[in-house]
Design a protein around this motif. Structure first.
Motif, short mmCIF file in Angstrom:
data_model
loop_
_atom_site.label_atom_id
_atom_site.label_comp_id
_atom_site.label_asym_id
_atom_site.label_seq_id
_atom_site.Cartn_x
_atom_site.Cartn_y
_atom_site.Cartn_z
N GLU A 1 -62.70 25.78 -100.93
CA GLU A 1 -63.46 26.90 -100.37
C GLU A 1 -62.53 27.96 -99.80
OE1 GLU A 1 -66.02 24.81 -97.62
OE2 GLU A 1 -67.65 24.73 -99.08
N LEU B 1 -62.02 31.82 -101.10
CA LEU B 1 -62.17 32.94 -100.16
C LEU B 1 -60.91 33.80 -100.15
CD1 LEU B 1 -63.98 31.12 -97.21
CD2 LEU B 1 -64.95 32.95 -98.65
N THR C 1 -66.65 34.29 -103.17
CA THR C 1 -67.53 33.53 -102.29
C THR C 1 -67.84 32.21 -102.97
OG1 THR C 1 -68.52 35.57 -101.47
CG2 THR C 1 -69.76 33.53 -101.11
N ASN D 1 -68.79 38.33 -107.42
CA ASN D 1 -67.68 37.78 -106.62
C ASN D 1 -67.97 36.34 -106.18
OD1 ASN D 1 -69.63 38.21 -104.64
ND2 ASN D 1 -68.13 38.83 -103.11
N LYS D 2 -68.98 35.72 -106.76
CA LYS D 2 -69.32 34.34 -106.41
C LYS D 2 -68.76 33.37 -107.45
CE LYS D 2 -73.36 35.31 -103.68
NZ LYS D 2 -74.76 35.06 -103.43
#
Length: 151
Positions: A14, A18, A23, A47-48
């Motif tokens: 994660e 980031l 995301t 952007n995920k």
């Protein structure tokens, strides 16, 4: 490998996503394998970075799949449904080596080697020290021998 180690990898993935401006959306409670036959899937949308992991996997296999799908996401490998293609095969090999290096960086290999400094480095040491299954430990040792870190 305990659940704490899986949680550590989850946090690390994660944070790395980031750091790349993505995301993370990571779900590991889905019956993915039952519905698709796959252990994990990753894809990017905007952007995920979506990573899905089958809920029935062992803790170690969840961690390994998480890291593999993370590498697929950041390398934007694309469609891996054609596993007969040479490019897809090479991407899978690259992803596998990336998984090993991410899960067992050189500093960890050196720390394990220090614990058993009076013996030649063997795969069982990774099983004992890190809780790895023997096949993954053997792949890890083979990779680091090919790369010259281990003799």
């Amino acid at each position: 490998m305990g659940i704490d180690s899986y949680d550590d990898f989850l946090i690390r993935v994660e944070n790395d996503l980031l750091g790349l401006g993505m995301t993370p959306v990571i779900l590991d409670t889905m019956p993915l394998k039952e519905n698709s036959g796959l252990d994990g899937v990753a894809y990017l949308k905007g952007n995920k970075a979506y990573i899905f992991i089958d809920k029935t996997l062992s803790i170690f296999d969840k961690a390994k799949t998480l890291v593999e799908e993370y590498h697929h996401a950041i390398s934007d490998i694309g469609n891996h449904m054609d596993y007969d293609a040479t490019l897809a095969h090479n991407d899978e090999i690259d992803a596998r080596e990336s998984v090993i290096k991410y899960m067992t960086p050189e500093k960890v290999i050196l720390r394990v080697a220090h614990e058993y400094e009076d013996q030649p480095f063997e795969a069982w040491m990774l099983c004992e020290y890190l809780g790895y299954p023997l096949d993954f430990a053997q792949e890890t040792v083979s990779l680091y021998r090919r790369n010259g870190l281990l003799s």
